[in-house]
Every structure is written in structure tokens, then in C-alpha cells.
Motif scaffolding. Structure first.
Motif, PDB file in Angstrom:
ATOM      1  N   ALA A 287       0.896  -1.105  -0.074  1.00 47.31           N
ATOM      2  CA  ALA A 287      -0.139   0.035   0.046  1.00 47.31           C
ATOM      3  C   ALA A 287       0.834   1.335   0.119  1.00 47.31           C
ATOM      4  CB  ALA A 287      -0.892  -0.061   1.380  1.00 47.31           C
ATOM      5  N   SER A 288       0.294   2.163  -0.419  1.00 45.33           N
ATOM      6  CA  SER A 288       0.983   3.540  -0.660  1.00 45.33           C
ATOM      7  C   SER A 288       0.135   4.834   0.056  1.00 45.33           C
ATOM      8  CB  SER A 288       1.487   3.955  -1.755  1.00 45.33           C
ATOM      9  OG  SER A 288       0.462   4.351  -2.824  1.00 45.33           O
ATOM     10  N   PHE A 289       0.535   5.695   0.713  1.00 46.51           N
ATOM     11  CA  PHE A 289      -0.336   6.823   1.142  1.00 46.51           C
ATOM     12  C   PHE A 289       0.412   8.239   0.762  1.00 46.51           C
ATOM     13  CE2 PHE A 289       2.335   6.693   4.683  1.00 46.51           C
ATOM     14  CZ  PHE A 289       2.171   7.688   5.525  1.00 46.51           C
ATOM     15  N   SER A 290      -0.545   9.249   0.778  1.00 41.45           N
ATOM     16  CA  SER A 290      -0.082  10.568   0.914  1.00 41.45           C
ATOM     17  C   SER A 290      -0.909  11.500   1.739  1.00 41.45           C
ATOM     18  CB  SER A 290      -0.088  11.079  -0.467  1.00 41.45           C
ATOM     19  OG  SER A 290      -1.440  11.229  -1.037  1.00 41.45           O
ATOM     20  N   LEU A 291      -0.403  12.643   2.415  1.00 43.27           N
ATOM     21  CA  LEU A 291      -0.816  13.351   3.392  1.00 43.27           C
ATOM     22  C   LEU A 291      -0.940  14.605   3.018  1.00 43.27           C
ATOM     23  CD1 LEU A 291       0.149  11.896   6.887  1.00 43.27           C
ATOM     24  CD2 LEU A 291      -2.097  11.994   6.023  1.00 43.27           C
ATOM     25  N   GLU A 292      -2.028  15.709   3.126  1.00 45.57           N
ATOM     26  CA  GLU A 292      -1.875  17.030   2.898  1.00 45.57           C
ATOM     27  C   GLU A 292      -2.703  17.564   3.853  1.00 45.57           C
ATOM     28  OE1 GLU A 292      -3.219  20.004  -0.591  1.00 45.57           O
ATOM     29  OE2 GLU A 292      -3.884  17.990  -0.605  1.00 45.57           O
ATOM     30  N   LEU A 293      -2.351  18.784   4.318  1.00 45.13           N
ATOM     31  CA  LEU A 293      -2.976  19.488   5.417  1.00 45.13           C
ATOM     32  C   LEU A 293      -4.128  19.731   4.823  1.00 45.13           C
ATOM     33  CD1 LEU A 293      -2.940  20.852   8.142  1.00 45.13           C
ATOM     34  CD2 LEU A 293      -1.662  22.860   7.401  1.00 45.13           C
ATOM     35  N   ASP A 294      -5.376  19.543   5.398  1.00 39.67           N
ATOM     36  CA  ASP A 294      -6.920  20.022   4.841  1.00 39.67           C
ATOM     37  C   ASP A 294      -7.287  21.257   5.780  1.00 39.67           C
ATOM     38  OD1 ASP A 294      -9.153  19.133   3.263  1.00 39.67           O
ATOM     39  OD2 ASP A 294     -10.144  18.979   5.285  1.00 39.67           O
ATOM     40  N   ALA A 295      -7.074  21.194   6.738  1.00 29.98           N
ATOM     41  CA  ALA A 295      -7.776  22.540   7.496  1.00 29.98           C
ATOM     42  C   ALA A 295      -7.095  22.301   9.131  1.00 29.98           C
ATOM     43  CB  ALA A 295      -8.928  22.735   7.461  1.00 29.98           C
ATOM     44  N   TYR A 296      -7.409  23.408   9.708  1.00 33.65           N
ATOM     45  CA  TYR A 296      -7.545  23.420  11.249  1.00 33.65           C
ATOM     46  C   TYR A 296      -8.805  23.521  11.841  1.00 33.65           C
ATOM     47  CZ  TYR A 296      -2.504  24.086  12.034  1.00 33.65           C
ATOM     48  OH  TYR A 296      -0.863  23.777  12.125  1.00 33.65           O
ATOM     49  N   GLU A 297      -9.174  22.434  12.673  1.00 35.01           N
ATOM     50  CA  GLU A 297     -10.600  22.271  13.090  1.00 35.01           C
ATOM     51  C   GLU A 297     -10.532  21.991  14.458  1.00 35.01           C
ATOM     52  OE1 GLU A 297     -12.315  18.684  11.394  1.00 35.01           O
ATOM     53  OE2 GLU A 297     -12.174  19.475   9.395  1.00 35.01           O
ATOM     54  N   ALA A 298     -11.700  22.628  15.120  1.00 34.72           N
ATOM     55  CA  ALA A 298     -11.829  22.657  16.690  1.00 34.72           C
ATOM     56  C   ALA A 298     -11.856  21.314  17.176  1.00 34.72           C
ATOM     57  CB  ALA A 298     -13.161  23.364  16.961  1.00 34.72           C
ATOM     58  N   MET A 299     -11.295  20.930  18.302  1.00 30.39           N
ATOM     59  CA  MET A 299     -11.217  19.808  18.801  1.00 30.39           C
ATOM     60  C   MET A 299     -12.435  19.795  19.899  1.00 30.39           C
ATOM     61  SD  MET A 299      -7.342  19.442  20.556  1.00 30.39           S
ATOM     62  CE  MET A 299      -7.495  17.770  20.739  1.00 30.39           C
ATOM     63  N   ASN A 300     -12.926  18.576  19.806  1.00 25.71           N
ATOM     64  CA  ASN A 300     -14.119  18.309  20.872  1.00 25.71           C
ATOM     65  C   ASN A 300     -13.610  18.394  22.138  1.00 25.71           C
ATOM     66  OD1 ASN A 300     -13.290  15.731  21.633  1.00 25.71           O
ATOM     67  ND2 ASN A 300     -13.689  14.921  19.857  1.00 25.71           N
ATOM     68  N   LEU A 301     -14.539  18.744  23.170  1.00 22.82           N
ATOM     69  CA  LEU A 301     -14.375  19.129  24.371  1.00 22.82           C
ATOM     70  C   LEU A 301     -13.473  17.876  25.398  1.00 22.82           C
ATOM     71  CD1 LEU A 301     -17.463  20.827  25.728  1.00 22.82           C
ATOM     72  CD2 LEU A 301     -15.568  21.990  25.057  1.00 22.82           C
ATOM     73  N   GLN A 302     -13.941  16.704  24.986  1.00 18.06           N
ATOM     74  CA  GLN A 302     -13.130  15.678  25.596  1.00 18.06           C
ATOM     75  C   GLN A 302     -11.791  15.599  25.298  1.00 18.06           C
ATOM     76  OE1 GLN A 302     -14.976  11.993  24.809  1.00 18.06           O
ATOM     77  NE2 GLN A 302     -13.337  10.663  25.999  1.00 18.06           N
ATOM     78  N   ASP A 303     -11.393  15.726  23.745  1.00 17.27           N
ATOM     79  CA  ASP A 303     -10.035  15.660  23.285  1.00 17.27           C
ATOM     80  C   ASP A 303      -9.137  16.793  23.817  1.00 17.27           C
ATOM     81  OD1 ASP A 303     -10.550  13.265  22.301  1.00 17.27           O
ATOM     82  OD2 ASP A 303     -11.258  14.044  20.290  1.00 17.27           O
ATOM     83  N   GLN A 304      -9.960  18.103  23.730  1.00 16.05           N
ATOM     84  CA  GLN A 304      -9.207  19.198  24.341  1.00 16.05           C
ATOM     85  C   GLN A 304      -8.854  19.159  25.754  1.00 16.05           C
ATOM     86  OE1 GLN A 304     -10.617  22.873  22.910  1.00 16.05           O
ATOM     87  NE2 GLN A 304     -10.564  23.875  24.921  1.00 16.05           N
ATOM     88  N   GLY A 305      -9.832  18.771  26.497  1.00 11.02           N
ATOM     89  CA  GLY A 305      -9.540  18.521  28.033  1.00 11.02           C
ATOM     90  C   GLY A 305      -8.457  17.601  28.018  1.00 11.02           C
ATOM     91  N   ALA A 306      -8.419  16.438  27.404  1.00 17.94           N
ATOM     92  CA  ALA A 306      -7.321  15.499  27.613  1.00 17.94           C
ATOM     93  C   ALA A 306      -5.956  16.183  27.248  1.00 17.94           C
ATOM     94  CB  ALA A 306      -7.396  14.161  26.547  1.00 17.94           C
ATOM     95  N   LEU A 307      -6.099  16.903  26.097  1.00 19.23           N
ATOM     96  CA  LEU A 307      -4.806  17.785  25.812  1.00 19.23           C
ATOM     97  C   LEU A 307      -4.063  18.688  26.732  1.00 19.23           C
ATOM     98  CD1 LEU A 307      -2.590  18.294  23.514  1.00 19.23           C
ATOM     99  CD2 LEU A 307      -4.223  19.919  22.753  1.00 19.23           C
TER     100      LEU A 307
END
Length: 764
Positions: free
Chosen positions: A736-756
Motif C-alpha cells: 500500500a502507499s499513502f499521501s498526506l496533505e494539510l486539509d484544515a485546522y478544526e476545533a477539537m471536541n471538548l473531551q479531546d481538548q480536555g485530555a490535551l
């Protein structure tokens, strides 16, 4: 030329310097080179006589751009070989290509730094830049396209438009660059002309103008039919050592394969009709002279129409071939000279103010241990000469240029002058950085500004330097960062010097010092980018540094509109500084901005306005939650009160403190970089990869079919993509092969933001 003579020359390319063992000199003057070696040059290796200043109409400044592994560097190698500037075909897998000279490039088989080569083809001078295809090195593509006049987009004919193809195509469109498409790898079993053409039309929103059709497919691909001339070009390679230099060219005849004849006839008719739809002049010719018989369309008129369509960016010529198998590259070179623009066919509005005075843009800087900074310039007007002083408009400084060189294939040739339209390498500009405008003197800049002010078409005054400075290179924000430490404190100064040099070469690399810990922070565009920088510090500067854990560069924004007021009253020595400010911050969709109320806009002094803007901008650098940069915030300054004797620095400090108060009151929100992921894999591995993505907080956008494979399109937070290549290789057994590209900056949900927040507070 004798091999021993070649060994005395540097193989210096745009991306750096390759020193031959035992080389004693670092340059070769044009006159001494010709005097010494002209008699020894064999017939198939070009003389350097034409290196001085070709006719501007014969110059082509082009770039090769594509998704990673589409064949850019291999195509460049063939161009150099067929044009007579290299004696052997370089191979990416063997690590002996001209443009991929860095140790890291040869070890990985990828292009990391853009490399410039100059060569001639049928009376034309081609300045070519081979660009990287990896997303971590997008800046290299950006700054190359900024100074180029045309581009060749290379596609894997079995894959069509891929993720990074979209990115580089958008970059070319931003700079309004005419393009030619080359469908490479037509020898692959899965190569599909129609699929590739359709992907260009649908994904790039472009208008492909097919100029060739392939003869045979897969292993049986032997050549192409030129639809403009109705000629058949075939490469009858008898062995793997056959270099493809010779090919058979003859007109199609009725004795050809009936299917090929029919396909060529239909494709040529479609080409003529398409060009007529895109070009009024050709349509008129067709209606008046050739309406009943398309075979009677003059080839030169059709070629001229295709060129007009290309330069107007109404369509993109499409050719096909296989660079690795040495088929189809010579017609691509012909297309570059025939359809892409000369420098004087591209409009650069502000250059006209300089008339015959020098105006150039610095777009690349290298560091040479012997000669210091090497600066690449694109000359837009005037003439550049060595041993002369030039003025840097951005730095407001004058520097002396000691030498002028041209990257001529795999040599550096010193030249006495270079004129408009060329790309030059200069020695001696120690303060110039990427994006700086270079002119002959302050007086010439003032004269250009005066002409701009007096231009009858503008109708309004121009600020002295605002519109006579060439637009620079847009540098993307880093998405990863980590700490970097020297092995001992004795090496700290050496590390700082290395990082300063690397930053000047690579503006996408950011270095800062943490104000709390005092640690040096390295910020880059991706895992590979930082890995390459780390390796270069070790190899090129001899410093064994230690990198801390890789961390994601988050952003911060606010949730609501808030107003705040603050007053600063401070006495320093016998001088009292008093300033107060009232402002409002609110969330917006665009990037951060600062504005002034209408009343204040009229009253505020220029130096105070600048101080206020500096204070606002400084507050955007560190958000109230975790200290990450702020985005999506608009600031409106209602009032600013400054008592006499207050310094602008104190005004900035007051505004910055007031902004921080407002940002905290407005409520913070962490934004995380979300990547567009494209994975190409076999159907048997699809469920395993989907399961892994679900654990990474990924969202599947689409699953497409591409021949026998599946193409998975998804968005995934960058923080979840650490080490993904290793996991994907394990899950799919390397298929398999893959590629990445920055799509956007999105708001984290409250649970993930709290953990961060909890995790980061533990770190701090």
C-alpha cells in the motif's frame, strides 16, 4: 572532455555543492573553460559558447512538478541526456542522478530540495527546476513556481491525478503558470490514457488538450502518434542498454493497423474541434478554409492555436511516454519550447517601472563553506554583472556581488553578465534572503517609484516602495515541533550557527527559544522534514544533536466577542510612560486581522498606529490556553490614549496586555491540524486499514476504485498520524502507499481538548 578535466570541476547544483575528490578549484570561468577544453569536446557534448545571453524569446524557465514517485527526476535526467549535457543516463535507484545529489535524496530515492539545471534544446535555452513531490517540501515547489514561466506536470499514467498533484497544481494556478501535462509510465500494465485524461478534467478542473495517443500498452508500449502532424514516433529498443536517443519518425499510412488509424483519426478530429472551441482565430480559419476537410488544416496553424490556448491557460497540452524506458521525452522537450512561454510573454506589472534598470528576485539561498551564501536570482529586467554593488529593497541595504554564475547542467560556469529572463547564481550577497527584491541602486528604485506615481492609468498615489517591491514567497506555518539539544554546551554556538544557516536556506524551518525552559525548539512541516534537518546537522555540520519527542503545532481561537480596556503607567528612569487602550476581539473565519475605528483611523499618528499593530500581532503569537499561535480573531481598536513622552514600545506593551486580557475573557478553543489522507491498497486489506483509521479518529470521505486497487480518501488529525507509514506497511504487508496533505485546522471536541490540556499541563 577528458574525465580528468571534469574531475577538477565542482558539480554544483541549486540544491547544494558536490565536491569531487581532489578538486582544487570551485569554479570555471567561461573563457578559460572554452579555451582549455573546446578542442576536446566530442560532437555529442554541447559547447558552452551559448551560455552568455540567449535571445529572450528563446528562453524557457520551467519547473517539473508532480506527486511523489511520478517520475520527475527520471524525466529530468532524460532531458539532460538527450540534450547532450550528460554522458550517461542517471537512475534514481542507483543514486547517480544529477539533480538528486544530497546524500538523503540518494538514500531515500526522493527529491528533497529543488535543483536547477540549464541546458539547450534545438536553439532554445531551458532553465529547468526539478521540484520535490513530498508534501513536507511544498515550499520548494512554491518558491520555484514563483519565479518560473511555465511548468510540466508529470503524472503516473496508472494513477492519474494524486493527492500532491492537486497541491502543486493549485500552486501553479495561484501564480497563473501555463502548464504541459506528461502522462509518464505508459509502459505499466495498469496505464490508462482515458482514465488519466478524465482525472485531469475532473480533479484539476482543467481542460486537457490531447496531442498524442500511445502506440501499444503496458509492455507493448512502443511509441506515440503525434496528432498535430499525423506522424508515428516509435522507439525500437533492442536491449536494456538502448538509450532511446534514436527513434523512427514517419507519417501514418493506410498500411498501418486499422484500429490505430481509426483511433488517430478520431483523436485528431476531436483535437481540432476542441482547439476551435477554445481559440477564435483558429475557429475562423477552420470555418473559412477547412470546414469540409480537417486533414487540410495547416500543421503550423494548429500548433500556433495550441500555443495560444496554452498561454491563455484555456487548456493544457497532454503528451505521453515512459521516461524510465526512454520513450517520449524528446517530443516533450519539443512541446516545452513550442507551447510554454518565453519570459517576455509573461506579464509582471511592476517590472515596467524599472525599464532597463535591474530588477531581480532572490528565491533560493544556499550556504557554501568556502564561498559563503550563494543566492539564486530570477532577473526580470536589466542586466546583472559581477563585481558590482546592488541594492536590497527589503533590507534597505547595499551589497557587493563578487561573482556571477550559471548552473549549467552539472557544472558552475562563471559568466560576465546575465540579462532579463535568466536565472543566475550570485556570490557575495551576505544579507539577502528568500523573497528579497534586488535592484541596481537606491536611485533606480526611486526612479521606478516616481514612474509608478506619475502613471496616468492608476489615478492615485503609490507609496514609495509598496508597489516596486516584487511579491515574495509565501511560507506555510509549521505543523510539527520538537526540542533540539547539542551533545555538550560547548557545541551550543555551533548548533546555533548551523540552525541559522539552515533557516536561511529553508524558510519553512522555524527555530525559537522557549522563554520558560530556555530550550531550542525546532519547527517543521512534517516528520520527514525534521528528520532530514536533523540528519543534515549531523552530516554537514558534524554535530550529534538530540531531538525531543515530536509534537503537533496546534492553534488557538476564541469563542465569543469581548471588549477590554487596559492602562499602562510605568516610570523608567526619569521618564514616565502612560498609555491606555480600548478594543474588541471577535471570532472570524478568516486569518487574524486588526482594524481601527473610523474616528481613530483619522486621528492616530503613524508611529502610534504601527506600535498598536505590533502589540496586536505579538499577542497573536501566543494564545491564552496553551501558548499556541492564535488564528481566526479580528481585533477592532476603539481608542488609544498616549501621554507625551511615552515610547512606542510601551504602547505596544499596553496593547499586547489588553489583547491577552480580552482573549482570556473570550474563551479559548484549541484547533488541531487535520490531514487529507489518500491510501492506495488492495481490496483484501481495506477492512484492516479502515479499522486502524477508526482508532485514529479518522473520517472516511470516499472509497474509489482504481483498476484492481481501492483508493481510500479520509481526514485524520495529524496527532494520530505519528508513525503511520510503519503501521500501514505492517497491516498491508508492504502493498500500500499513502499521501498526506494539510486539509484544515478544526476545533477539537471538548473531551479531546480536555485530555490535551491535562497532558500539556503535566508537561509544563
Amino acid at each position: 572532455m577528458p574525465v580528468g578535466a571534469l574531475h577538477t570541476l565542482h558539480r554544483v547544483m541549486w540544491g547544494g555543492c558536490l565536491f569531487r575528490v581532489g578538486s582544487q578549484s570551485c569554479r570555471c570561468s567561461l573563457s578559460s573553460y572554452l579555451r582549455r577544453y573546446h578542442g576536446a569536446l566530442s560532437d555529442d557534448i554541447k559547447s558552452l559558447r551559448a551560455v552568455l545571453n540567449p535571445d529572450i524569446l528563446k528562453i524557457r524557465n520551467i519547473g517539473i512538478m508532480a506527486h511523489i514517485d511520478a517520475g520527475k527526476t527520471t524525466t529530468t535526467e532524460r532531458m539532460l541526456y538527450y540534450s547532450g549535457y550528460t554522458r550517461a543516463l542517471g537512475d534514481v535507484d542507483d543514486g547517480d542522478t544529477v539533480t538528486d545529489f544530497m546524500a538523503q535524496e540518494r538514500e531515500r530515492g526522493i527529491t528533497i530540495q529543488s535543483a536547477a539545471v540549464t541546458f539547450d534544446w534545438k536553439g532554445h535555452r531551458i532553465n529547468l527546476i526539478d521540484t520535490p513531490g513530498h508534501v513536507d517540501f511544498t515550499l520548494e515547489v512554491e518558491r520555484a513556481l514563483r519565479v518560473l514561466d511555465g511548468a510540466v506536470a508529470v503524472f503516473d499514467a496508472s494513477a492519474g491525478v494524486e493527492a500532491q498533484t492537486l497541491t502543486v497544481w493549485r500552486q501553479a494556478e495561484k501564480h497563473h503558470i501555463p502548464c504541459v501535462c506528461f502522462l509518464n509510465k505508459m509502459d505499466k500494465p495498469a496505464a490508462d490514457l482515458n482514465f488519466s485524461i478524465e482525472s485531469i478534467r475532473l480533479k484539476l478542473k482543467a481542460n486537457p488538450v490531447l496531442l498524442q495517443i500511445p502506440i501499444g500498452s503496458g509492455k507493448n508500449f512502443t511509441g506515440v502518434v503525434d496528432l498535430l502532424t499525423n506522424q508515428k514516433l516509435t522507439w525500437k529498443l533492442t536491449s536494456t542498454r538502448d538509450d532511446g536517443r534514436a527513434f523512427e519518425l514517419r507519417s501514418l499510412s493506410q498500411s498501418e493497423d486499422p484500429e490505430l488509424l481509426q483511433a488517430a483519426s478520431e483523436a485528431r478530429t476531436a483535437l481540432i474541434e476542441q482547439v476551435a472551441d477554445l481559440d477564435d482565430e483558429f475557429a475562423e480559419l477552420l470555418l473559412t478554409d477547412c470546414s469540409d476537410n480537417f486533414d487540410g488544416v495547416p500543421v503550423n496553424k494548429l500548433q500556433e492555436a495550441v500555443r495560444r490556448v496554452t498561454l491563455a491557460r484555456k487548456g493544457v497540452p497532454v503528451l505521453c511516454g515512459s521516461s524510465l524506458k526512454n520513450k517520449g521525452v524528446q517530443p516533450l522537450l519539443d512541446a516545452i519550447t513550442a507551447y510554454l512561454p518565453a519570459p517576455n510573454e509573461r506579464l509582471h506589472d511592476l517590472v515596467r517601472w524599472y525599464k532597463d534598470d535591474l530588477c531581480a528576485l532572490a528565491f533560493k539561498v544556499l550556504h557554501d563553506k568556502q564561498r559563503g551564501p550563494l543566492v539564486f536570482l530570477r532577473i526580470y529586467s536589466g542586466t546583472l554583472k559581477p563585481q558590482t554593488a546592488v541594492h536590497n529593497l527589503n533590507r534597505n541595504s547595499t551589497e557587493r556581488m563578487s561573482r556571477l554564475l550559471v548552473p549549467f547542467a552539472d557544472q558552475h560556469v562563471e559568466v560576465p553578465s546575465m540579462s532579463a529572463g535568466n536565472i543566475a547564481l550570485t556570490v557575495g550577497l551576505k544579507q539577502t534572503v528568500t523573497g528579497d527584491t534586488i535592484v541596481s541602486s537606491k536611485a533606480s528604485a526611486a526612479a521606478a517609484a516616481h514612474r509608478a506615481q506619475n502613471d496616468s492609468e492608476t489615478g492615485k498615489k503609490r507609496r514609495e516602495n509598496a508597489d516596486i517591491v516584487l511579491s515574495g514567497v509565501e511560507v506555510p506555518d509549521p505543523v510539527f515541533f520538537c526540542t533540539i539539544e547539542p551533545p555538550t554546551m560547548a557545541k551550543q554556538a555551533d548548533l546555533e550557527n548551523a540552525l541559522n544557516c539552515l533557516q536561511r536556506e529553508d524558510p519553512s524551518l522555524k527555530v525559537r527559544v522557549d522563554p520558560d525552559s530556555g530550550q531550542t525548539i525546532l519547527c517543521g512541516m512534517g516528520e520527514l522534514h525534521i528528520e532530514i534537518i536533523h540528519d543534515r546537522i549531523r552530516r554537514e555540520y558534524g554535530i550529534e544533536t538530540h531531538l525531543g519527542p515530536l509534537q503537533v503545532a496546534y492553534r488557538e481561537t476564541i469563542l465569543q466577542e469581548v471588549s477590554a480596556t487596559d492602562t499602562l503607567d510605568r516610570t523608567i528612569g526619569d521618564r514616565r510612560h502612560v498609555a491606555s487602550v480600548n478594543l474588541t476581539v471577535r471570532p472570524v473565519d478568516i486569518s487574524c486581522e486588526v482594524a481601527f475605528s473610523e474616528k481613530l483611523q483619522v486621528q492616530i499618528l503613524p508611529e502610534i498606529k504601527e506600535a498598536v499593530e505590533n502589540g496586536v500581532q505579538s499577542s497573536y503569537l501566543q494564545g491564552p490556553l496553551l501558548g499556541y499561535p492564535v488564528q481566526g480573531v479580528s481585533s477592532l481598536i476603539h481608542s488609544v490614549s498616549v501621554e507625551p513622552g511615552t515610547s512606542p514600545a510601551m504602547v505596544s506593551a499596553c496593547v499586547s496586555r489588553c489583547m491577552l486580557k480580552a482573549l482570556r475573557l473570550a474563551g479559548g478553543q484549541v484547533l488541531e491540524p487535520v490531514m487529507a489522507l489518500e491510501v492506495t491498497l488492495g481490496e483484501e486489506h481495506l477492512s484492516s486499514v479502515l479499522g486502524d483509521l477508526a482508532q485514529r479518529r479518522g473520517t472516511v470521505r470516499d472509497i474509489q476504485s482504481r483498476h484492481d486497487n481501492k483508493v481510500l480518501l479520509a481526514t485524520v488529525p495529524l496527532a494520530e498520524m505519528m508513525g503511520y507509514s510503519t503501521v500501514l506497511r505492517t497491516v498491508t504487508s508492504g502493498n500500500a502507499s499513502f499521501s498526506l496533505e494539510l486539509d484544515a485546522y478544526e476545533a477539537m471536541n471538548l473531551q479531546d481538548q480536555g485530555a490535551l490540556l491535562k497532558r500539556m499541563s503535566g508537561v509544563m
